[in-house]
Structures are given as structure tokens and as C-alpha cells.
Write an enzyme that holds these catalytic residues in place. Sequence first.
Site, mmCIF file in Angstrom:
data_model
loop_
_atom_site.group_PDB
_atom_site.id
_atom_site.type_symbol
_atom_site.label_atom_id
_atom_site.label_comp_id
_atom_site.label_asym_id
_atom_site.label_seq_id
_atom_site.Cartn_x
_atom_site.Cartn_y
_atom_site.Cartn_z
ATOM 1 N N ARG A 21 0.821 -1.203 0.000
ATOM 2 C CA ARG A 21 0.000 0.000 0.000
ATOM 3 C C ARG A 21 0.859 1.259 0.000
ATOM 4 O O ARG A 21 0.518 2.262 -0.639
ATOM 5 C CB ARG A 21 -0.942 -0.003 1.205
ATOM 6 C CG ARG A 21 -1.874 1.206 1.225
ATOM 7 C CD ARG A 21 -2.909 1.135 2.328
ATOM 8 N NE ARG A 21 -3.950 0.174 1.998
ATOM 9 C CZ ARG A 21 -4.250 -0.870 2.739
ATOM 10 N NH1 ARG A 21 -3.574 -1.107 3.847
ATOM 11 N NH2 ARG A 21 -5.207 -1.687 2.383
ATOM 12 N N ALA A 22 1.999 1.235 0.686
ATOM 13 C CA ALA A 22 2.860 2.409 0.738
ATOM 14 C C ALA A 22 3.354 2.790 -0.655
ATOM 15 O O ALA A 22 3.407 3.978 -1.010
ATOM 16 C CB ALA A 22 4.043 2.149 1.671
#
Length: 665
Positions: free
Chosen positions: A275-276
Amino acid sequence: MSTPYPFSAIVGQDDLRLALLLNAVSPAVGGVLVRGEKGTAKSTAVRALSALLPEVAVVPGCRFSCDPAAPDPACPDGPHEAREGTKRPARMVELPVGASEDRLVGSLDIERALAEGVKSFEPGLLAQAHRGILYVDEVNLLHDHLVDLLLDAAAMGASYVEREGVSVRHAAKFLLVGTMNPEEGELRPQLLDRFGLTVEVAASREPDQRVEVVRRRLAYDDDPAGFAAKWAQEEAAVRQRIVAARELLPQVRLGDAALRQIAATCAAFEVDGMRADIVMARTATALAAWAGRTDVLAEDVRQAALLALPHRRRRAPFDAPGLDEDKLDETLEQYSGDDGDGGDDEPDPDGPGGGGQPAPDSGPQGDGGEAARPEAGEGGQPQASGAGEQSAVRATEPFRTKVLSVPGIGEGAAGRRSRARTEHGRTTGARRPQGTLTKLHLAATVQAAAPHQRARGRSGPGLVVRRDDLRQATREGREGNLVLFVVDASGSMAARQRMSAVKGAVLSLLLDAYQRRDKVGLVTFRGTSAEVALPPTSSVDAAAARLETLPTGGRTPLAAGLLKAHEVLRVERLRDPARRPLVVVVTDGRATGGPEPVALAGRAARLFAAEQVASVVVDCESGPVRLGLAGQLAGELGGTAVTLDELRADSIAGLVKGIQGRRAA
């Protein structure tokens, strides 16, 4: 409706304003978490942003804000025919910390559903926030069951309401913005990761800037409409820039070099999952659009990392979020590509602070402040008499502890420690509803209505249900408690350098309290008196910081420590009567301070026993010859004793049963 403070009039807080504007340009960035001390314009900035968002087109009469260009086929108010939409301002919906589940997701009229078979649904805050902003002030204090619902809606872009076989689904895509004061407790990792960006804010220490903040605020309070009118031109310019950036966004090119820098940066900081990487890519793209460019530069990647990674990097328990900017610059330089145009040279590694800037970590495992915290024994061995004061020692590595719980069933705030009657959990029975029915017990309701069907003239297959027949399900879950640590910091504890192990044990219990959503407090005693080192708070980090700097030395006023703890509980009981306490006394059991110290300590301990306060004594006595004083103290308290070794999760089988057994006796 009151006039909001103009976004353009906010003084300073550049990172906060940028993070909010990037989400306005690209809602796919995923929202903002604003961390900072009170009085730093967190809420003001968020509320001001809603006035800058472009209007949204909606289907007329749809309570779920469907887009006329692409209406939700499963909308409860649908299906919608092709028709001209209407425009309205983007909404900012505020979720109160104490909101109920029904207020968040909506509610069904259970009585109509049973008696008439009608799905009468009242939309909640998630429906109102669709295609707008959902704002949660003090998001770290939000109850766990509401956090779970937010996580589900954020992950699926939809909200589901289930009530005994009757279900409703509607779209719920919103910009999630939360504010919090870290001193009041941290956020669950699952929810923390759902925020695209995070920003740390603090009040300026520059006098001129503080003067300007006060001047503008006073002018706004005196005449909100007039103050807003003076900033109308600047507000219009920002609004137009947001619209222009949104239109440019699809044309922005995210090159392979920038993607490689993003991936390398996330890998270098050991963030979990992917997700980062995705958030950084979306943020860098939004930054380029905001700057009016169609290419993502290294400077965009760097700024995106500073906003998207601090709350995602791996860190030790109680460490504050942060990012090593030197490491970031080295990574970006190493993976700079041919399609960059000098953006890698933007960061100035020799700028203010240079390599001598202190590390952002301030928790017990951080590296900062070593010179100010000499190790145990530095400058001489601890004095066996306990008369001299010792420097603060560092804690040993924390470990997983066994669960300490309060016996019985409480009704406190939702948590994960002790049994409690809650709105969530397993169903244990039924009762008549008091007020609004929220959790129907279907079997009990049918059983109550069945004997009266002939008298009520039932003629069809439907069950004739009246208000008096409805039964509310009673459920059992878990609550958070007040864990009050009473720590012996006398000279006897410093002997043989035991304090490092003691701090490690308390730190482990603090970590457990954080995971179980407890409030914590810290009372210490040494010399001739006791003090409240930390009043009861939800900030476990604050307790860990106080513990780290705790000095030792002097006599052992055990009675004073117990009496101080008893007073803390008395005051806290008035503030939060539903939250049950668990007292954890960390001591070797010696009592040497004041007249008749042993007898006085016994009388103080019996106060807790008389009030049936759950207690555990962590016995810190060591060596081949032990006096067993901590065990005697546990008996006076009506609790149980456990050694430091037994405190570990793999060592104290049956500790909770031991506590409950003593309570039953």
C-alpha cells in the site's frame, strides 16, 4: 451555518495544508492523519478544506449521493433512470468519538421489517460522507467496533447493514481525515495504515508568526463574514488551482525512474505490504499536477515519501513516527534515473541540523539522549543501603506477557482485557429494550409474540408483532480497564542492578495495555514520599517515557505509594465510574519509610481488599535467600503475586485463575 475560517488564512502549517490539498486534487491518495498537540489548527484546517472542494453532481432525491453519470446499481433508493443531475457543495461529515454503530452505518426499522416485511432504512454518516469528507476528531479515541466498520467501508468502498436476515448495501467512498493528540493514546495499526498520508504539526516557536496567528484569529472571531470576505480572492484562486490540477492529473506521467525510486524507498524503510508504494505513486503524481507539471520529478518522490511513509515504517514499540531524511536522500540518489532532471539535487544534506540532528525516536528503545542517560552502575556500584540516588537505567527488551484481567463482568469502554456486557460480542441472553432497539434477539421476540397471535386476530402467514414483544439481545465482549502501575523506585530495587529488568517488565505490561486499549497511570514511591508520575491517560507512550527516566534511590515508603494509588483510583472513579481498575504493584515487598512502615503498609493494602480492587504484585525479589514479602503484600491486597520470570507469557499458566480464585475466596 457559521462561516468557516478561510483555508488561505491559516498561518504556517505548510505540510498540513499541502497534504489536505493533495487529497483534494486526488482523493485516491487515501486521506490524511494529522498528529499534533492541542491548539495547532488541526480541526480548523480540515473544516476549511471542505469549502474549497468542487461541487459534486448527484441524482435528485437520492439519499446516497449517486453520480448521475454512473449511478450505483445497488443503491437502496434506486434504480435511477437516466436524468439530469443537480450539483451541491461537497460535504464534510463529522463522526463523533462516542457515536453508535447505527449512527455510523444507518439503521433499519426492525419492527416494520418483522411485521410488514418492509426494508425501512435510515442512512447513517457513511452514506452522508459518500463522495465527500469523513472527518474524525480525536480518531485515536474512537471505539474499536467503529474502527472495524470504518476499515471495512474504506477497504470495500461500500457499507453493509445486516439485521437478522435483512440487509442493505450502499456505496461509501469518502476522503478520510482524522486528527489526534498523541499524548492521549496511539492509533490501531490497521486503521493507521488506511490513512494515505500523515502530518505532524506543532505550534510555531517564532514570535512573529505567533503574533500573526493571534491577530488573524481575533479578527475572525470579531467578524467571521467580514474576515472571510477579505480572503475571498485567495480562496477562489486556490479553488481554481485544485480544479486545474484535477484536470491535469490524468496527463501526468509517472516514469520508470520515479517508480524505481518509490519502490527502493519503501524497501529501504521496510514498510509492510504494497500500500505504501501505491500511495507514494499517487501522491507524487498529485504533487506534479499541483505544481502544473506533467512529469513526476525526484523532488515529488521525496515529498511523497515524507508524507506517506513515517506512519508505515517499522519501528520499536512506543517509538514516535518519523523518517531519516539522510537515508531517504541516499536512496533517491542511488536510484536516480535518466529521466530525472535534477530533482535529486533538491535535498540539502548539509542543511540545518546536518548529521547532528537528533533522531526522531524518543521511546525506550530509541537511540537519542544516550549522553544524558548513563547506564546502571556508571560512576560506581549501587549502594546496598539504598540511601543514595542512582541514575536512570534503561529497560531490558520487552516481552509478551500473560493476560492479567479483572474478575467478574463489567460495563466499561470497549477494549480487549476483561469480560464485559457490550453492544458487540457473543449473545448471552435477551431483555426488554430500554430506549431504541439496536440488537434484536429474534428467537426471544418470536417466543414473546407467539402466544398472542390468536388474540391479535392473525389471519395470514405474517407474525403480528407489537412493541412489547421486542427483545434486545444482551452480548458479552471485552472492555478496557484502568491499569495503574505502582512502582517501587527505592534503593533496594536498585541493588544488584535489578531496575533494568523491572523496567523491562513494566514496559512489557505497558505494551500489553496499549494492545488491549487500556488507560494507564503510573505512581512511584521512593525516599520519603510517593508521586503520581503520570495521571490516568490513554497515552501508553507517555507512561513509557516517564518510566525510562525514572531514577531510583532512598528508602521504601510502601504505604505512601499504596495510599497515593488509592487516592488516584478514588478520583478516577468519579471521572469514569464504568472503567474498572487493575492495580499492578511492582516491588520486592520491603517497607522501610516512615514510622511503623510494615504495619502502615498492611493497613493501606487492606483498603484495596475492602473495595475488592483487582490487584497483582510483581515480585522483584531476587537472590538465593528470599523473604517472601511481596507474597504477603499480595495477601493483604486480596490479589496474587507473580515473579518477574513468571510474568512471561510462556511461564505463568493459570495466573488469571489465581486472581479469580482469590476473589471468590
